[in-house]
Design a protein around this motif. Structure first.
Motif, PDB file in Angstrom:
ATOM      1  N   ALA A 747       0.941  -1.037  -0.270  1.00 52.81           N
ATOM      2  CA  ALA A 747       0.196  -0.206   0.376  1.00 52.81           C
ATOM      3  C   ALA A 747       0.869   0.981   0.005  1.00 52.81           C
ATOM      4  CB  ALA A 747      -0.702  -0.154   1.016  1.00 52.81           C
ATOM      5  N   ILE A 748       2.216   1.608   0.726  1.00 53.27           N
ATOM      6  CA  ILE A 748       2.858   2.395   1.008  1.00 53.27           C
ATOM      7  C   ILE A 748       3.949   2.188   0.169  1.00 53.27           C
ATOM      8  CG2 ILE A 748       1.010   3.125   3.012  1.00 53.27           C
ATOM      9  CD1 ILE A 748       3.664   2.708   4.548  1.00 53.27           C
ATOM     10  N   ASN A 749       4.624   3.355   0.471  1.00 55.19           N
ATOM     11  CA  ASN A 749       6.241   3.528  -0.452  1.00 55.19           C
ATOM     12  C   ASN A 749       7.264   4.197   1.277  1.00 55.19           C
ATOM     13  OD1 ASN A 749       5.945   2.464  -2.850  1.00 55.19           O
ATOM     14  ND2 ASN A 749       6.372   4.419  -3.887  1.00 55.19           N
ATOM     15  N   SER A 750       7.476   4.596   1.593  1.00 52.66           N
ATOM     16  CA  SER A 750       8.472   5.081   2.996  1.00 52.66           C
ATOM     17  C   SER A 750       9.954   5.522   2.379  1.00 52.66           C
ATOM     18  CB  SER A 750       8.339   3.686   4.151  1.00 52.66           C
ATOM     19  OG  SER A 750       9.135   3.064   4.156  1.00 52.66           O
ATOM     20  N   GLU A 751      10.298   6.374   3.571  1.00 46.02           N
ATOM     21  CA  GLU A 751      11.687   6.792   3.515  1.00 46.02           C
ATOM     22  C   GLU A 751      12.028   6.742   5.039  1.00 46.02           C
ATOM     23  OE1 GLU A 751      11.714   9.385  -0.796  1.00 46.02           O
ATOM     24  OE2 GLU A 751      12.380   9.919   0.884  1.00 46.02           O
ATOM     25  N   THR A 752      13.331   6.142   5.754  1.00 42.23           N
ATOM     26  CA  THR A 752      14.446   5.975   6.825  1.00 42.23           C
ATOM     27  C   THR A 752      15.378   6.975   6.399  1.00 42.23           C
ATOM     28  OG1 THR A 752      12.621   4.271   6.970  1.00 42.23           O
ATOM     29  CG2 THR A 752      14.924   4.989   8.321  1.00 42.23           C
ATOM     30  N   LYS A 753      15.676   8.148   7.239  1.00 40.19           N
ATOM     31  CA  LYS A 753      16.959   9.062   6.702  1.00 40.19           C
ATOM     32  C   LYS A 753      18.098   8.502   8.608  1.00 40.19           C
ATOM     33  CE  LYS A 753      14.523  12.352   5.797  1.00 40.19           C
ATOM     34  NZ  LYS A 753      14.671  13.647   4.025  1.00 40.19           N
ATOM     35  N   GLY A 754      19.154   8.632   8.841  1.00 41.80           N
ATOM     36  CA  GLY A 754      18.882   8.597  10.762  1.00 41.80           C
ATOM     37  C   GLY A 754      21.002   8.788  10.304  1.00 41.80           C
ATOM     38  N   VAL A 755      21.548   8.656  11.337  1.00 41.43           N
ATOM     39  CA  VAL A 755      22.489   8.960  11.947  1.00 41.43           C
ATOM     40  C   VAL A 755      22.850   8.011  13.012  1.00 41.43           C
ATOM     41  CG1 VAL A 755      22.475  10.333  13.131  1.00 41.43           C
ATOM     42  CG2 VAL A 755      24.834  10.330  12.048  1.00 41.43           C
ATOM     43  N   ASP A 756      24.441   6.981  13.391  1.00 43.06           N
ATOM     44  CA  ASP A 756      24.795   6.437  14.511  1.00 43.06           C
ATOM     45  C   ASP A 756      25.731   6.937  14.574  1.00 43.06           C
ATOM     46  OD1 ASP A 756      22.043   5.274  14.113  1.00 43.06           O
ATOM     47  OD2 ASP A 756      23.283   3.349  12.514  1.00 43.06           O
ATOM     48  N   LEU A 757      26.389   6.612  15.788  1.00 41.60           N
ATOM     49  CA  LEU A 757      27.557   6.905  16.725  1.00 41.60           C
ATOM     50  C   LEU A 757      27.669   6.309  17.484  1.00 41.60           C
ATOM     51  CD1 LEU A 757      29.793   9.190  17.295  1.00 41.60           C
ATOM     52  CD2 LEU A 757      27.795  10.199  18.914  1.00 41.60           C
ATOM     53  N   VAL A 758      29.033   5.758  17.314  1.00 46.85           N
ATOM     54  CA  VAL A 758      29.693   4.413  18.368  1.00 46.85           C
ATOM     55  C   VAL A 758      30.768   5.539  18.964  1.00 46.85           C
ATOM     56  CG1 VAL A 758      30.304   2.674  18.853  1.00 46.85           C
ATOM     57  CG2 VAL A 758      27.577   2.391  17.371  1.00 46.85           C
ATOM     58  N   LEU A 759      31.380   5.228  19.889  1.00 48.17           N
ATOM     59  CA  LEU A 759      32.141   6.130  20.707  1.00 48.17           C
ATOM     60  C   LEU A 759      32.708   4.677  22.312  1.00 48.17           C
ATOM     61  CD1 LEU A 759      34.686   7.746  20.303  1.00 48.17           C
ATOM     62  CD2 LEU A 759      33.362   9.611  22.186  1.00 48.17           C
ATOM     63  N   THR A 760      33.498   4.364  22.214  1.00 52.33           N
ATOM     64  CA  THR A 760      34.333   3.361  23.115  1.00 52.33           C
ATOM     65  C   THR A 760      35.750   3.874  23.438  1.00 52.33           C
ATOM     66  OG1 THR A 760      35.502   2.158  21.313  1.00 52.33           O
ATOM     67  CG2 THR A 760      33.289   1.468  22.165  1.00 52.33           C
ATOM     68  N   TYR A 761      36.316   3.857  24.814  1.00 49.40           N
ATOM     69  CA  TYR A 761      37.217   4.629  25.372  1.00 49.40           C
ATOM     70  C   TYR A 761      37.279   2.940  26.135  1.00 49.40           C
ATOM     71  CZ  TYR A 761      40.242   7.129  28.340  1.00 49.40           C
ATOM     72  OH  TYR A 761      41.453   7.640  28.758  1.00 49.40           O
ATOM     73  N   SER A 762      38.997   2.760  26.805  1.00 49.26           N
ATOM     74  CA  SER A 762      39.496   2.074  27.642  1.00 49.26           C
ATOM     75  C   SER A 762      40.859   2.179  27.778  1.00 49.26           C
ATOM     76  CB  SER A 762      39.053   0.937  26.808  1.00 49.26           C
ATOM     77  OG  SER A 762      39.289  -0.328  28.145  1.00 49.26           O
ATOM     78  N   THR A 763      40.697   2.289  29.291  1.00 44.56           N
ATOM     79  CA  THR A 763      42.320   2.437  29.723  1.00 44.56           C
ATOM     80  C   THR A 763      42.456   1.459  30.994  1.00 44.56           C
ATOM     81  OG1 THR A 763      43.650   4.487  30.195  1.00 44.56           O
ATOM     82  CG2 THR A 763      41.147   4.969  31.239  1.00 44.56           C
ATOM     83  N   ARG A 764      43.752   1.901  31.437  1.00 43.48           N
ATOM     84  CA  ARG A 764      44.120   1.180  32.551  1.00 43.48           C
ATOM     85  C   ARG A 764      43.886   2.304  33.862  1.00 43.48           C
ATOM     86  NH1 ARG A 764      44.347  -3.992  33.161  1.00 43.48           N
ATOM     87  NH2 ARG A 764      45.228  -4.607  31.213  1.00 43.48           N
TER      88      ARG A 764
END
Length: 924
Positions: A747-764
């Motif tokens: 029945a329909i058409n759709s549009e999806t737009k977006g942005v993803d961010l992933v930030l990791t940090y590890s230290t002693r």
């Protein structure tokens, strides 16, 4: 029978041929053997790869590996999650064995290896040409409050959304899931890289994913899962139907000689619960692996038993309980007081359902000669769910007051059975890696109704009913080839073929679960004086009326059973072929392409392609992009699901409900046959490693044409004041002996737009290790273009795709979600803190006066753990420690007399409130 024999021959003969070829010995080779440790003990499943070749493997439980290679000088790359990778250059002579002893040092930069998105060698997350998340389920399940895989991912993965539904029939027991804001049936789920079957249930009630068929990941015990890889990119050209939004690959555990037992218990301790406590849960998970042979083989078993009690966030019933009716008496609160009845006795259950489940999985790998191996994995599972419907008041026409003097709360019970088994053989044929496999899966969803009745049977009605249900079976056969050529800086080629067989079955319920005995012949009375009735479409006696003057409905209250007319067994098959190529033109520049052809015997063929690229700006930074076309085949559920009942209008029986697209009502209204959804996707991103930080930032756009929706019910009107189209619909439905009808339609058409961010940090940090994970997503989905109504239903677009359906598509799950997780490990102690921001959602309703936006909320999880002994760890903590709830429903008329104080149509983070837990973990 001939077809079956031919099909078996096509599977068995190549399998036997490959088995023979894989055991051939190749002369003029040398052997590299070695052991990988962390200085304290062996590292199992470390990756060992001969650079610029397709040779590689993993260490066994003792940390050992063995690779055959042509004579010469080679560079060996050894890597393991959480450790600094090493390169060793060695010279191998023909017929000789060269040994390596490798000790990997712990790394503060976490960058896991992934195999999803490429059929070639593993890459780190920052080197993949498409975004892939790697979720370490072992680590998270040890710290986090959540125990089911859907809820674990909902609080960890940036683009993943899933919520427990309420008062939604079977969907109360299956959590619909979303990736990048798209539907449950637009994400493909794999287990160990092999396609997982869909659930038998199609979501036809008022929930996110309405009209969709998803995959039930909760049927896999977390005790059996090592990690989850989430490919956030269109991948239908690589993996086939359903991969429009991306792919989730569940990797099972392969550890041996290690017994792990987890017991988690908890409850919702919240001011909103009766007596401040409900939702008690207990999960016991067990995992143990057995080594097989001397070459790293294993058989790993993982299982769990879960008990989850219901929660209730409804309020006491507001408004009249005993209604005035002709010739009756209005019994008010004074009657309740005189009979020691409170309004809490007349109450619904709005919250999570009660659930019991037991699951067992196995994952095995048995090495053969010359680096070949036989593998198999699969499991069995059973779940029993108990979910509430809407309360029936005492003098409602749906109640028999002699059976239920206070009315009744009908219960939907589900018996869910899962069975799966995948088996295959893989190894080398010359320079080619070959993998031949067969994967089988079956889901059975049986409905029962308890604490209910068939009102048309009056006092003779039973209170328990067997209502039938759907069964879905899928069998997939794959043959895959891959190799690396020493062209440019490495050319990876993969190609293969797939055959998939599917079967959808809808089983009818018991006669008393669906029959309306109000229009029936009376055969006399039984020993108790109750009438004995049989169905009679001619209507030998009058319709049975309730005390309020309305007709008593037939069928089991809350969920009428499937009728024999709905029962069906439908099958289809699909064949496909694909090719996947990745070329490393330089050490910095990679370009890949994939193409896939699929042919279905029920709607034809489709051809899809994908291009990917990655360019390293430096050793630590890169840009990447992809463009692809995709598709999703209409499920057999959407093609053949029907659920109808009989409605008498002026003494004439009419059918109402959901009809298939090849039914007479669908043909008369011009509803076309279903066709595949088609998609176009592009994405671009940046990745970087900056000392102790890893960053990925990706934007995307996806357009889907001809999305399949589940319509509202079309009905006509033959009154003089009715519009011309209403009169025409009435006349057309009458020709099919139908009164109201719903369908599945492109029945329909759709549009999806977006942005993803992933930030990791590890230290002693001091003598311990500190890790921070920040992830966020923003996804915007909207319908575009006109609603594609059939010619005969022009003007009825609001029924084809209603306002409520649009909100389910666009705004019933949060557009934005941000997750910040902090963890610290020092000695025997660890601490865990997580904040998740869930964006706003909207009430899915067709009535504008009930529309409401529910504001964004932040949910906080905390946990602390302490090792009582080297083998025993105790953790305590909380999900939603600050007892945060969504906004209350503002319009009192939308709460159904105070029964739904929180929206049951919006999927944000649920409304169970604070959950406290304790976990005991044993490792031997």
């Amino acid at each position: 029978m001939l077809h079956v024999v031919t099909h078996l021959r096509s599977i068995v003969l190549p399998f036997l041929a490959f088995l023979c070829l894989s055991t051939l010995t190749y002369a003029q080779t040398g052997t590299i053997t070695g052991t990988v440790t962390d200085g304290r003990g062996p590292l199992s499943n470390a990756t060992v790869h001969i650079e610029h070749t397709n040779k590689g493997g993993y260490t066994n439980a003792q940390g050992r590996f063995s690779l055959e290679i042509v004579p010469g000088t080679h560079t060996v790359l050894i890597s393991y999650v959480g450790f600094v990778s090493q390169r060793k250059t060695i010279t191998v002579s023909a017929g000789q064995t060269t040994s390596l002893e490798v000790v990997l040092a712990s790394s503060t930069t976490m960058n896991e290896l992934v195999v999803l998105g490429s059929r070639n060698l593993p890459r780190t997350q920052t080197e993949t040409p498409v975004p892939v998340d790697v979720i370490d389920i072992k680590r998270i399940a040890a710290d986090a409050p959540q125990v089911s895989i859907n809820q674990i991912l909902n609080y960890v993965a940036p683009s993943f959304s899933s919520g427990t539904q309420t008062v939604a029939d079977g969907t109360d027991h299956i959590d619909p899931a979303s990736l990048r804001g798209l539907g449950p049936d637009q994400v493909l789920v794999l287990v160990n890289g092999k396609r997982r079957y869909n659930t038998a249930l199609v979501n036809v009630n008022g929930t996110f994913g309405r009209g969709a068929v998803g995959t039930d990941m909760n049927s896999i015990p977390t005790a059996a899962i090592d990690r989850v890889e989430i490919l956030r990119d269109g991948a239908a050209a690589q993996y086939g139907s359903d991969a429009i939004a991306g792919v989730i690959n569940i990797i099972l555990k392969s550890s041996v000689n290690r017994l792990t037992v987890n017991v988690t218990t908890g409850a919702n301790i919240t001011s909103q619960a009766d007596n401040n406590i409900d939702g008690q849960t207990v999960q016991t998970g067990v995992n143990y692996g057995i080594p097989v042979g001397q070459k790293g083989g294993y058989i790993n078993f993982g299982g769990s038993y879960d008990y989850r009690n219901y929660t209730n966030r409804s309020g006491p019933w507001e408004g009249a309980i005993y209604r005035t009716y002709p010739g009756g008496v209005d019994k008010t609160d004074s009657f309740l007081v005189a009979n020691n009845i409170t309004r809490n006795d007349i109450r619904m259950r709005a919250g999570q359902s009660r659930l019991r489940s037991a699951q067992l999985f196995v994952n095995a790998n048995i090495p053969l000669e010359n680096n070949a191996e036989v593998y198999f994995f699969g499991g069995i599972g059973y779940r029993n769910g108990d979910a509430a419907g809407v309360y029936r008041l005492p003098h409602d026409s749906r109640n028999i007051i002699d059976i239920y003097p206070l009315g009744f709360l009908p219960m939907i019970q589900s018996d869910i059975y899962d069975r799966s088994l995948a088996a295959g053989i893989r190894g080398n044929l010359g320079d080619w890696k070959v993998d031949f496999s067969n994967t089988y899966g079956r889901n059975e969803f049986g409905f029962k109704v308890e604490n209910s009745l068939n009102a048309s049977l009056q006092k003779a009605s039973p209170t328990r009913f067997t209502c039938g249900g759907p069964i879905f079976t899928q069998n997939t056969t794959n043959l895959d080839f891959s190799r690396r050529l020493d062209v440019l800086q490495g050319l990876d080629i993969a190609f293969g073929a797939e055959h998939r067989f599917e079967q959808y079955e809808l089983v009818a319920g018991a006669e008393n679960s669906y029959t309306d005995y109000g229009r029936a012949s009376q055969l006399g009375t039984d020993a108790n004086g109750n009438p004995i009735l049989i169905p009679d479409p001619q209507g030998a006696i009058n319709t049975i009326f309730g005390p309020d003057g309305t007709a008593r409905p037939g069928g089991a209250q809350v969920f009428p059973g499937f009728r024999p007319e709905n029962a069906i067994k439908a099958t289809r098959s699909a064949i496909s072929g694909y090719m996947d190529v990745e070329a490393n033109f330089t050490n910095a520049f990679l370009l890949g392409g994939a193409v896939r052809f699929e042919n279905y015997n029920d709607f034809g063929s489709t051809l899809n392609g994908k291009l990917t690229t990655r360019y390293k700006l430096s050793e630590k930074t890169a840009v990447r992009a992809s463009a692809s076309t995709g598709f999703r085949a209409p499920s057999l559920h959407q093609r053949y699901y029907s659920s109808t009942s009989t409605l008498f209008v002026d003494g004439v029986p009419y059918e109402v409900g959901t009809f298939t697209n090849d039914s007479r009502p669908a043909q008369l209204l011009g509803i076309p046959e279903l066709k595949p959804e088609k998609s176009k996707s592009i994405s671009a991103g940046f990745t970087g490693s900056f000392r102790k930080f890893n960053l990925t930032l990706d934007g995307y756009f996806t357009r889907i044409n001809d999305r399949i929706v589940y319509t509202d019910q079309f009905s006509g009107n033959n009154a003089d004041t009715a519009t011309a189209i209403d009169k025409e619909i009435y006349q057309l439905l009458s020709l099919a002996n139908a009164n109201r009808a719903a369908f599945f339609a492109n029945a329909i058409n759709s549009e999806t737009k977006g942005v993803d961010l992933v930030l990791t940090y590890s230290t002693r940090l001091g003598t311990g290790t500190f890790r921070a994970d920040l992830s966020g997503t923003y996804s915007y989905t909207q319908r575009v273009g006109e609603i594609k109504a059939s010619e005969k239903l022009k003007g009825k677009e609001s029924i084809y795709f209603s306002r409520a359906s649009r909100i389910y598509l666009e705004r019933s799950v949060p557009r934005e979600k941000v997750n910040l997780t902090l963890s610290y490990n020092i000695g025997k102690f660890n601490a865990f803190l997580r904040n998740v921001h869930f964006g706003s959602v909207e009430e899915a309703t067709n009535d504008p006066k009930f529309y409401q936006t529910f504001s964004a909320k932040v949910v906080t999880d905390v946990a602390v753990g302490y090792k009582l002994t080297p083998a025993l760890k105790l953790s305590v903590g909380s999900n939603n420690v600050f007892d945060v709830y969504p906004d209350l429903v503002e319009n009192p008329a939308n709460t159904t007399n105070n029964q739904f104080r929180y929206s049951r149509r919006a999927t944000q983070f649920g409304y169970n409130g604070r959950f406290l837990f304790a976990r005991l973990e044993l490792n031997l």
